[in-house]
Motif scaffolding. Structure first.
Motif, PDB file in Angstrom:
ATOM      1  N   ALA A  11       0.852  -1.187   0.000  1.00  0.00           N
ATOM      2  CA  ALA A  11       0.000   0.000   0.000  1.00  0.00           C
ATOM      3  C   ALA A  11       0.887   1.235   0.000  1.00  0.00           C
ATOM      4  O   ALA A  11       1.974   1.230   0.582  1.00  0.00           O
ATOM      5  CB  ALA A  11      -0.898   0.003   1.238  1.00  0.00           C
ATOM      6  N   SER A  12       0.424   2.280  -0.640  1.00  0.00           N
ATOM      7  CA  SER A  12       1.213   3.506  -0.683  1.00  0.00           C
ATOM      8  C   SER A  12       1.207   4.170   0.697  1.00  0.00           C
ATOM      9  O   SER A  12       0.268   3.987   1.482  1.00  0.00           O
ATOM     10  CB  SER A  12       0.644   4.475  -1.715  1.00  0.00           C
ATOM     11  N   PRO A  13       2.237   4.948   0.989  1.00  0.00           N
ATOM     12  CA  PRO A  13       2.245   5.679   2.262  1.00  0.00           C
ATOM     13  C   PRO A  13       1.033   6.600   2.404  1.00  0.00           C
ATOM     14  O   PRO A  13       0.508   6.765   3.506  1.00  0.00           O
ATOM     15  CB  PRO A  13       3.543   6.490   2.203  1.00  0.00           C
ATOM     16  N   LEU A  14       0.560   7.165   1.292  1.00  0.00           N
ATOM     17  CA  LEU A  14      -0.636   8.005   1.350  1.00  0.00           C
ATOM     18  C   LEU A  14      -1.841   7.196   1.800  1.00  0.00           C
ATOM     19  O   LEU A  14      -2.643   7.645   2.609  1.00  0.00           O
ATOM     20  CB  LEU A  14      -0.924   8.630  -0.015  1.00  0.00           C
ATOM     21  N   ARG A  15      -1.968   5.990   1.279  1.00  0.00           N
ATOM     22  CA  ARG A  15      -3.102   5.138   1.654  1.00  0.00           C
ATOM     23  C   ARG A  15      -3.003   4.745   3.122  1.00  0.00           C
ATOM     24  O   ARG A  15      -4.007   4.722   3.843  1.00  0.00           O
ATOM     25  CB  ARG A  15      -3.135   3.892   0.756  1.00  0.00           C
ATOM     26  N   LEU A  16      -1.801   4.453   3.601  1.00  0.00           N
ATOM     27  CA  LEU A  16      -1.632   4.094   5.007  1.00  0.00           C
ATOM     28  C   LEU A  16      -2.006   5.263   5.925  1.00  0.00           C
ATOM     29  O   LEU A  16      -2.692   5.079   6.934  1.00  0.00           O
ATOM     30  CB  LEU A  16      -0.197   3.646   5.277  1.00  0.00           C
ATOM     31  N   LEU A  17      -1.591   6.465   5.565  1.00  0.00           N
ATOM     32  CA  LEU A  17      -1.966   7.648   6.354  1.00  0.00           C
ATOM     33  C   LEU A  17      -3.473   7.860   6.322  1.00  0.00           C
ATOM     34  O   LEU A  17      -4.083   8.206   7.339  1.00  0.00           O
ATOM     35  CB  LEU A  17      -1.251   8.891   5.830  1.00  0.00           C
ATOM     36  N   GLU A  18      -4.076   7.648   5.166  1.00  0.00           N
ATOM     37  CA  GLU A  18      -5.525   7.799   5.035  1.00  0.00           C
ATOM     38  C   GLU A  18      -6.247   6.797   5.944  1.00  0.00           C
ATOM     39  O   GLU A  18      -7.201   7.150   6.636  1.00  0.00           O
ATOM     40  CB  GLU A  18      -5.923   7.591   3.579  1.00  0.00           C
ATOM     41  N   MET A  19      -5.770   5.554   5.979  1.00  0.00           N
ATOM     42  CA  MET A  19      -6.394   4.539   6.830  1.00  0.00           C
ATOM     43  C   MET A  19      -6.229   4.888   8.306  1.00  0.00           C
ATOM     44  O   MET A  19      -7.162   4.742   9.101  1.00  0.00           O
ATOM     45  CB  MET A  19      -5.797   3.159   6.537  1.00  0.00           C
ATOM     46  N   LEU A  20      -5.043   5.360   8.689  1.00  0.00           N
ATOM     47  CA  LEU A  20      -4.825   5.755  10.078  1.00  0.00           C
ATOM     48  C   LEU A  20      -5.740   6.908  10.479  1.00  0.00           C
ATOM     49  O   LEU A  20      -6.318   6.902  11.561  1.00  0.00           O
ATOM     50  CB  LEU A  20      -3.368   6.148  10.302  1.00  0.00           C
ATOM     51  N   GLU A  58      -5.051  16.986  19.580  1.00  0.00           N
ATOM     52  CA  GLU A  58      -3.795  17.550  19.077  1.00  0.00           C
ATOM     53  C   GLU A  58      -3.130  16.576  18.102  1.00  0.00           C
ATOM     54  O   GLU A  58      -2.639  16.974  17.049  1.00  0.00           O
ATOM     55  CB  GLU A  58      -2.855  17.856  20.244  1.00  0.00           C
ATOM     56  N   PHE A  59      -3.145  15.282  18.442  1.00  0.00           N
ATOM     57  CA  PHE A  59      -2.568  14.280  17.554  1.00  0.00           C
ATOM     58  C   PHE A  59      -3.348  14.208  16.241  1.00  0.00           C
ATOM     59  O   PHE A  59      -2.760  14.028  15.177  1.00  0.00           O
ATOM     60  CB  PHE A  59      -2.530  12.903  18.224  1.00  0.00           C
ATOM     61  N   ARG A  60      -4.669  14.358  16.305  1.00  0.00           N
ATOM     62  CA  ARG A  60      -5.478  14.381  15.083  1.00  0.00           C
ATOM     63  C   ARG A  60      -5.004  15.502  14.156  1.00  0.00           C
ATOM     64  O   ARG A  60      -4.851  15.293  12.943  1.00  0.00           O
ATOM     65  CB  ARG A  60      -6.952  14.583  15.406  1.00  0.00           C
ATOM     66  N   ASP A  61      -4.732  16.652  14.713  1.00  0.00           N
ATOM     67  CA  ASP A  61      -4.254  17.773  13.904  1.00  0.00           C
ATOM     68  C   ASP A  61      -2.894  17.449  13.279  1.00  0.00           C
ATOM     69  O   ASP A  61      -2.659  17.749  12.110  1.00  0.00           O
ATOM     70  CB  ASP A  61      -4.162  19.047  14.748  1.00  0.00           C
ATOM     71  N   ASP A  62      -2.007  16.811  14.048  1.00  0.00           N
ATOM     72  CA  ASP A  62      -0.698  16.416  13.512  1.00  0.00           C
ATOM     73  C   ASP A  62      -0.848  15.378  12.403  1.00  0.00           C
ATOM     74  O   ASP A  62      -0.145  15.427  11.392  1.00  0.00           O
ATOM     75  CB  ASP A  62       0.187  15.836  14.621  1.00  0.00           C
ATOM     76  N   LEU A  63      -1.758  14.441  12.575  1.00  0.00           N
ATOM     77  CA  LEU A  63      -1.996  13.414  11.570  1.00  0.00           C
ATOM     78  C   LEU A  63      -2.526  14.020  10.273  1.00  0.00           C
ATOM     79  O   LEU A  63      -2.082  13.674   9.178  1.00  0.00           O
ATOM     80  CB  LEU A  63      -2.979  12.373  12.122  1.00  0.00           C
ATOM     81  N   LYS A  64      -3.448  14.964  10.401  1.00  0.00           N
ATOM     82  CA  LYS A  64      -3.962  15.648   9.209  1.00  0.00           C
ATOM     83  C   LYS A  64      -2.866  16.438   8.507  1.00  0.00           C
ATOM     84  O   LYS A  64      -2.785  16.448   7.284  1.00  0.00           O
ATOM     85  CB  LYS A  64      -5.117  16.595   9.583  1.00  0.00           C
ATOM     86  N   GLN A  65      -2.008  17.099   9.280  1.00  0.00           N
ATOM     87  CA  GLN A  65      -0.913  17.865   8.699  1.00  0.00           C
ATOM     88  C   GLN A  65       0.055  16.934   7.952  1.00  0.00           C
ATOM     89  O   GLN A  65       0.506  17.250   6.856  1.00  0.00           O
ATOM     90  CB  GLN A  65      -0.184  18.634   9.797  1.00  0.00           C
ATOM     91  N   ALA A  66       0.347  15.776   8.530  1.00  0.00           N
ATOM     92  CA  ALA A  66       1.223  14.805   7.873  1.00  0.00           C
ATOM     93  C   ALA A  66       0.590  14.289   6.588  1.00  0.00           C
ATOM     94  O   ALA A  66       1.267  14.128   5.564  1.00  0.00           O
ATOM     95  CB  ALA A  66       1.531  13.645   8.817  1.00  0.00           C
ATOM     96  N   TYR A  67      -0.711  14.039   6.609  1.00  0.00           N
ATOM     97  CA  TYR A  67      -1.411  13.552   5.428  1.00  0.00           C
ATOM     98  C   TYR A  67      -1.375  14.599   4.315  1.00  0.00           C
ATOM     99  O   TYR A  67      -1.093  14.302   3.165  1.00  0.00           O
ATOM    100  CB  TYR A  67      -2.844  13.173   5.795  1.00  0.00           C
ATOM    101  N   ARG A  68      -1.650  15.856   4.677  1.00  0.00           N
ATOM    102  CA  ARG A  68      -1.609  16.929   3.676  1.00  0.00           C
ATOM    103  C   ARG A  68      -0.211  17.082   3.084  1.00  0.00           C
ATOM    104  O   ARG A  68      -0.037  17.260   1.883  1.00  0.00           O
ATOM    105  CB  ARG A  68      -2.062  18.246   4.301  1.00  0.00           C
TER     106      ARG A  68
END
Length: 93
Positions: A11-20, A58-68
């Motif tokens: 799976a692509s790293p983008l897909r893994l971030l999306e799933m997380l 706060e972690f949700r915001d970091d996860l969204k920033q990493a995904y973007r």
């Protein structure tokens, strides 16, 4: 979480971030509810304490920033069609 397709490809790293980000949504819902309830009454009996709830958000915001950032990185390298970046901001509005 499945990291390989049925054909054995990774799976692509983008897909893994999306799933997380998607799976993390349950924790965000509990954290948001806990914070709302804590404003109306005592903290005992809540699904989680205020500090934990704030850390999850706060972690949700970091996860969204990493995904973007991953989307922008992939788009800059032409690594396939990415999602529209506006789609990652749907609950920021």
């Amino acid at each position: 979480m499945r990291t390989r397709s049925e054909q054995g490809g990774l799976a692509s790293p983008l897909r893994l971030l999306e799933m997380l980000e998607f799976r993390f949504g349950a924790f965000v819902a509990i954290a948001t509810t806990s914070l709302e309830l804590s404003r109306k009454g005592p903290e005992n009996g809540l699904p989680m304490d205020r500090g934990t709830a704030e850390a999850i958000l706060e972690f949700r915001d970091d996860l969204k920033q990493a995904y973007r950032a991953a989307l922008e990185w992939a788009d800059a390298r032409g690594l396939g069609p990415g999602l529209n970046l506006a789609e990652t901001d749907e609950d920021d509005a």
